[in-house]
Design a protein around this motif. Structure first.
Motif, short mmCIF file in Angstrom:
data_model
loop_
_atom_site.label_atom_id
_atom_site.label_comp_id
_atom_site.label_asym_id
_atom_site.label_seq_id
_atom_site.Cartn_x
_atom_site.Cartn_y
_atom_site.Cartn_z
N TYR A 39 43.61 15.73 -19.89
CA TYR A 39 44.41 14.78 -20.64
C TYR A 39 43.69 14.36 -21.91
O TYR A 39 44.30 14.28 -22.99
CB TYR A 39 44.73 13.56 -19.77
CG TYR A 39 45.55 12.53 -20.49
CD1 TYR A 39 44.97 11.35 -20.95
CD2 TYR A 39 46.89 12.77 -20.75
CE1 TYR A 39 45.73 10.42 -21.63
CE2 TYR A 39 47.65 11.84 -21.44
CZ TYR A 39 47.07 10.66 -21.87
OH TYR A 39 47.81 9.75 -22.56
N ALA A 40 42.36 14.11 -21.81
CA ALA A 40 41.59 13.67 -22.98
C ALA A 40 41.59 14.76 -24.07
O ALA A 40 41.71 14.47 -25.26
CB ALA A 40 40.17 13.31 -22.57
N ARG A 41 41.48 16.00 -23.64
CA ARG A 41 41.49 17.12 -24.63
C ARG A 41 42.84 17.19 -25.32
O ARG A 41 42.94 17.41 -26.52
CB ARG A 41 41.18 18.45 -23.93
CG ARG A 41 39.70 18.70 -23.72
CD ARG A 41 39.44 20.15 -23.34
NE ARG A 41 40.08 20.50 -22.08
CZ ARG A 41 39.49 20.40 -20.88
NH1 ARG A 41 38.24 19.97 -20.79
NH2 ARG A 41 40.14 20.75 -19.77
N SER A 42 43.88 16.96 -24.52
CA SER A 42 45.23 17.02 -25.11
C SER A 42 45.44 15.90 -26.11
O SER A 42 46.27 16.00 -27.01
CB SER A 42 46.29 16.95 -24.01
OG SER A 42 46.32 15.64 -23.45
N GLN A 43 44.68 14.84 -25.97
CA GLN A 43 44.77 13.72 -26.90
C GLN A 43 43.80 13.88 -28.07
O GLN A 43 43.69 12.98 -28.90
CB GLN A 43 44.44 12.40 -26.16
CG GLN A 43 45.42 12.06 -25.06
CD GLN A 43 46.81 11.81 -25.60
OE1 GLN A 43 47.05 10.96 -26.44
NE2 GLN A 43 47.78 12.59 -25.12
N GLY A 44 43.09 15.00 -28.09
CA GLY A 44 42.20 15.27 -29.21
C GLY A 44 40.88 14.53 -29.17
O GLY A 44 40.21 14.38 -30.19
#
Lengths: 377, 249
Positions: A39-44
């Motif tokens: 999720y954190a990666r998807s949020q950049g």
């Protein structure tokens, strides 16, 4: 009912329990559509970076002559108590590295120690199945030893971990090899509540670790050799609030996340995991692939004040600093100059979060702090 | 008395012994334990069924992650002083910090006072008093490598290096040729490491860096097993006592 009928009922009930557990496991897996890192990666979000001088060893506390098994910081004044195979507790002034107390224990086989919230007492326990309390302000006996102020007896197995209830010098919780956790009233020396046990719903193997929530002191988690962690409410001793599965080996260490809604675990399976106490979800697995056949076990963990960093000590002497959001290792204290020469057995963060203390089988404790101008998180 | 076979005096022979089997007692304890285990399992079934129902109402993990991110650095205003101390400490190139007094700007809070703070007036719990040991002013015996067998009563609770025969004041005129610990300066505080404040000039020695643990060992080992009156004391010294049971500070 005859004995044979009883046995049949036992077999049928065991099968139903196993089926239900499998159903639960599958349902939970379906709900795990992502993890914190995904999720954190998807949020950049970008991982934290550490330079070689960002975290340095600024103190080595030498004095124990045996493996260090446990340590605990005071809630103020930067003192540390450590327990060692040499049968002693040592209280250190961490800022000056001076020893203020050396307590020779009645039983040398100590496994855990803890500072009281006021800093005036220390508790310890081990293979004698007793939790002993020492008042640091008491006068010493003729032989120079500090007397035992209270002995908390009642466990039927070794005391693996102890922690004082936050802001209460009179209550502490212990975990034990007898598969139970106990809440003690130190003033009376009696057990207030027993969590788990032979005919109670609880852990089915030795309990190795406890952690009390800092935001709600009625809640605590325990980790066990049955590969589960359990959440307990001290008002309800008859059953755990929730059981957390996932690990594939003994859960050696548990620690609440700073916000009190999550907790971390460390296990013999070499992984650390993050769980949510409200939903029971396993939010993240922290695991670094090793080339060797032998996977080092996780012996101890601690979170930074914000929770962004997870410090994990391993049996091979490594001490990884994990970015909890992105599940990346940002630093390995075991690879730094002046690191420990043996297994990291325990670690803990100071109350203000500015320093980390690690204890090792090399008999030393080391204090690590930020050496640069990085904002402490 | 044996009776010959086939013969006899007419005494009837006893039947061979035939012990009876013990009576079958009802295994109440085992049965009750078995019932308790079954009840425990049935209770567990109830808990698991409840959990299965509650899991069906749960949101997936992705929805939980969308909550306000708790992994955001927060500012902590507590304990700023010690926080700054740790950061400053790690910025020093050399960790030989014998000249640092961590809290001489305020009343010493630690039970044992600052190791180098000459202004801390109370020497508490002397066997652990680190100040006397690390005091840069403490004289080092030029002749005797060991001060641990010192018997000089300097009036200080600390058994610090105050051996009468161990060191001698280089200033003959001071009148204290052998033991500066016997300094009778009225302004001398109880702990002789505070001789630096003494008006007797002979008392202002500097302790060189300890090249050898034994030269700064203060206490004789009272362990009956220790063959030598030598202990490991120095907090930063790496040499060990010959006997692991000897652990003094």
């Amino acid at each position: 009912m005859s004995v044979s009928e009883l046995k049949e009922r036992h077999v049928a009930a065991s099968e139903t329990v196993n089926n239900l557990r499998e159903r639960l496991k599958q349902k939970r897996l379906l709900l795990l559509d992502t993890d914190v890192a995904g999720y954190a990666r998807s949020q950049g979000r970008t991982p934290i970076t550490f330079g070689p001088t960002d975290l340095v060893c600024c103190r080595t506390l030498q004095g124990h002559t045996g493996k260090v098994y446990s340590l605990d910081w005071t809630t103020e004044r930067n003192r540390i108590v450590s327990a060692s195979q040499d049968g002693r507790l040592i209280v250190w002034n961490a800022l000056t590295s001076q020893k203020t107390h050396a307590i020779k224990l009645p039983c040398a086989w100590v496994m855990t120690c803890a500072f009281s919230p006021s800093g005036q007492s220390v508790a310890c326990g081990g293979l004698d199945s007793v939790c002993s309390i020492f008042n640091l302000n008491s006068p010493t006996e003729r032989d120079g030893n500090l007397p035992v102020a209270k002995m908390l007896s009642g466990h039927k197995g070794y005391v693996s971990c102890c922690q004082y209830v936050p802001d209460e010098d009179t209550h502490l919780i212990t975990s034990s090899g007898d598969q139970t956790c106990v809440l003690w009233d130190i003033s009376t020396g009696l057990r207030t509540s027993v969590f788990g046990g032979e005919f109670q719903s609880g852990h089915t193997a030795d309990v190795l670790s406890v952690s009390i929530s800092g935001s709600n002191s009625r809640m605590f988690v325990s980790g066990s050799c049955d590969a589960t962690a359990r959440l307990w409410d001290t008002r309800v001793a008859s059953r755990a609030v929730r059981t957390f599965h996932g690990h594939e080996g003994d859960v050696n260490t548990v620690k609440f996340f700073p916000d009190g809604n999550r907790f971390g675990t460390g296990s013999d399976d070499g992984t650390c995991r993050l769980y949510d106490i409200r939903t029971g979800h396993q939010l993240q697995v922290y695991y670094q692939q090793h080339g060797d056949n032998e996977v080092p076990t996780v012996t101890s963990i601690a979170f930074s004040i914000s929770g962004r960093l997870l410090f994990a000590g391993y049996s091979n002497g490594d001490c990884y600093v994990w970015d909890t959001l992105l599940a990346k290792v940002v630093l390995n204290l075991g690879s730094l100059q002046n690191s420990h020469e043996g297994r990291i057995s325990c670690l803990g963060l100071s109350a203000d979060g500015s320093a980390l203390c690690t204890g090792s089988w090399d008999t030393n404790l080391k204090i690590w702090a930020f050496g640069g101008h990085r904002r402490v998180i | 008395m044996a009776v010959p076979p086939g013969g006899g005096s007419g005494v009837p022979s006893l039947p061979p012994p035939c012990p009876k089997s013990p009576p079958e007692y009802p295994d109440l304890y085992g049965k009750r334990r078995g019932m308790a285990k079954v009840q425990l399992l049935e209770r567990e079934i109830g808990f698991l069924e409840e959990e299965v129902k509650s899991v069906q109402a749960l949101q997936p993990a992705s929805k939980c992650c969308k909550e306000p991110d708790p992994l955001i650095p927060t500012k902590h205003k507590k304990h700023r002083r010690s926080c700054r101390f740790w950061k400053w400490l790690c910025g020093l190139p050399c960790f030989s910090l014998s000249w640092i007094c961590c809290c001489c700007h305020s009343q010493c809070s630690c039970q044992v006072k600052c190791p180098q703070c000459p202004r801390c007036s109370d020497c508490l719990k002397c066997p652990q008093c680190p100040r006397c040991f690390q005091c840069p002013k403490c004289p080092k015996c030029p002749k005797c490598p060991r001060c641990c067998d010192c018997n000089c009563d300097c009036g200080c609770h600390c058994n610090i290096c105050s051996c009468k025969s161990c060191f001698s004041c280089p200033r003959v005129k001071c009148g204290w040729p052998q033991c500066c610990c016997s300094c009778a300066c009225p302004s001398l505080p109880s702990c002789c490491c505070r001789k630096i404040s003494c008006s007797w000039k002979c008392c202002s020695f500097r302790l060189p860096s300890c090249p050898d643990c034994s030269s700064c060992c203060r206490w004789g080992c009272s362990c009956p097993k220790c063959p030598k009156p030598k202990v490991r004391l120095c907090c930063s010294c790496k040499q060990l006592c010959c006997n692991p049971c000897c652990l003094f500070f």
